[in-house]
Design an enzyme around this catalytic site. Structure first.
Site, mmCIF file in Angstrom:
data_model
loop_
_atom_site.group_PDB
_atom_site.id
_atom_site.type_symbol
_atom_site.label_atom_id
_atom_site.label_comp_id
_atom_site.label_asym_id
_atom_site.label_seq_id
_atom_site.Cartn_x
_atom_site.Cartn_y
_atom_site.Cartn_z
ATOM 1 N N SER A 41 0.803 -1.222 0.000
ATOM 2 C CA SER A 41 0.000 0.000 0.000
ATOM 3 C C SER A 41 0.837 1.274 0.000
ATOM 4 O O SER A 41 0.343 2.336 -0.382
ATOM 5 C CB SER A 41 -0.932 0.010 1.217
ATOM 6 O OG SER A 41 -0.195 -0.157 2.415
ATOM 7 N N ASP A 348 -3.020 8.010 8.227
ATOM 8 C CA ASP A 348 -4.110 7.228 8.812
ATOM 9 C C ASP A 348 -3.647 6.264 9.898
ATOM 10 O O ASP A 348 -4.351 5.340 10.257
ATOM 11 C CB ASP A 348 -4.828 6.436 7.714
ATOM 12 C CG ASP A 348 -3.892 5.477 6.986
ATOM 13 O OD1 ASP A 348 -2.675 5.543 7.235
ATOM 14 O OD2 ASP A 348 -4.371 4.660 6.179
ATOM 15 N N HIS A 351 -0.002 4.779 7.111
ATOM 16 C CA HIS A 351 0.660 5.309 5.912
ATOM 17 C C HIS A 351 1.031 6.776 6.095
ATOM 18 O O HIS A 351 0.461 7.470 6.952
ATOM 19 C CB HIS A 351 -0.263 5.154 4.700
ATOM 20 C CG HIS A 351 -0.785 3.771 4.529
ATOM 21 N ND1 HIS A 351 -2.033 3.388 4.981
ATOM 22 C CD2 HIS A 351 -0.224 2.670 3.975
ATOM 23 C CE1 HIS A 351 -2.214 2.104 4.710
ATOM 24 N NE2 HIS A 351 -1.136 1.647 4.097
#
Length: 383
Positions: A41, A348, A351
């Protein structure tokens, strides 16, 4: 007379040096026409959401002004690297509609691991697109490019030139999920047992890509996840486990262990592959400094998430992730984004924000954290 002669000699030397530098720069300038990225991610530009459409909420709010398949409020490191080469943002390999693969492809997906999920101890929630699968996707892509250029469709220019695989950057930003997936269940010592396997797989993947023409590899090391709000709230610890900045000491020590093994493995791989450029990028160094000293970078918050729920000190709740809504007690609550993500290192809780990614990218482009030295700003200045 001696003075004149010395001046002539000096002038001649300066001329030779100037020619050499100009030649070096001319040879390397814009040498890279594409990027092929492997990751999770941290560098996914929409692959996961192409496979499992669902993204909504505040994602992308800073740069894209809407969800853009990225786990951030804006651009990722891979986006900044693409911009530095003057090429479009990388299209996810899994995205069939609207993709542009003339300048490479992005195989990264959210929750991806290096090791195959069924051969390691990973918990549920791990992506099926492990590094081995991503490598197979690259091989399939190469077959399609070769077929494309051997047919009469090559004039359509929907795929890169056939020499793209030698003239590309191959970037790796993966391994975080291998490290964090079982951290809470088996602890630091348990995780450390299989980290050499993770690194061996990365080195093996580089060798396979070299076999199909790849020559330039950038490998980002593991971030200081002991400073992540998600780890700070999910990993059992006492105050004595925290450094003076609030980060988990045992977790970050294990990260350093991993990074040392990775750097050593890349050095060994570099000696084995003739004419290969294999760069170890110490992104950990910049990100740790961002978490420890956010104000030095014009930011305010290190270990507090911008988008989350829970307030001080982490603004992160393991049961209520960014953008989601849940009934707690008698009230419906939502994990909302802050209004000033430029002041946060953590987007968040898991990240980085675009602001943090920009600082890391600048260090990469300037060659400040590249081992051996490798400065993209010099090799391929923006056009």
């Amino acid at each position: 007379m001696g003075s004149v002669q010395n001046k002539r000699i000096l002038f001649s030397l300066l001329t030779v040096i100037t020619v050499m530098l100009s030649s070096c720069k001319a040879d390397s300038k814009c040498e890279f026409i594409a990027i092929f990225n492997f990751g999770d991610s941290n560098s996914d530009t929409g692959g996961f959401w192409a496979a499992f459409p669902a993204q909504s909420g505040p994602w992308g709010m800073t740069y894209f002004k809407k969800p853009a398949g990225r786990a951030s409020d804006g651009r990722l490191i891979i986006d900044f690297l693409a911009e530095s080469l003057g090429i479009p943002f990388l299209s996810p390999y899994l995205q069939s509609i609207g993709s542009n693969f003339r300048h490479g492809a992005n195989f990264a997906t959210l929750a991806s691991t290096v090791l195959l999920p069924n051969t390691s101890l990973f918990v549920s929630g791990i992506s099926p697109f492990s590094l081995a699968i991503q490598l197979n996707q690259l091989k399939q892509f190469k077959v399609r490019v070769d077929e494309y250029h051997s047919s009469d469709q090559s004039g359509l220019h929907i795929l890169p030139p056939i020499n793209v695989f030698r003239k590309s950057l191959y970037t790796f930003y993966i391994g975080q999920n291998d490290f964090t997936s079982n951290l809470a269940s088996i602890g630091v010592d348990g995780v450390k047992q299989y980290l050499p396997q993770v690194i061996s797989q990365i080195a093996g993947t580089i060798k396979e890509i070299y076999g199909i023409g790849g020559r330039t590899f950038l490998v980002l090391n593991l971030a200081p996840v002991g400073c992540y709000p998600a780890i700070l709230t999910g990993y059992t610890h006492t105050n004595s486990d925290l450094d003076k900045f609030g980060c988990l000491i045992p977790v970050n020590k294990a990260v350093k262990y991993y990074n040392a093994l990775l750097e050593k493995a890349l050095f060994k791989t570099r000696t084995e592959l003739k004419n290969a450029t294999i760069i170890y990028l110490d992104t950990h160094k910049i990100l740790l400094d961002l978490f420890h000293h956010p104000k030095s970078y014009g930011m305010k918050h290190g270990i507090k998430a911008c988008c989350g729920y829970g307030g001080h000190p982490y603004n992160f709740n393991q049961k209520l992730f960014c953008g989601t809504t849940k009934v707690i007690g008698n009230s419906s609550v939502k994990a909302k984004a802050c209004r000033d993500p430029q002041n946060y290192v953590s987007w968040d809780g898991i990240h980085a924000t675009e602001a943090a990614n920009r600082h890391i990218s600048t260090a990469i482009l300037d060659g400040l954290i590249s081992y051996p030295s490798f400065a993209l700003n010099y090799l391929c200045p923006s056009v």
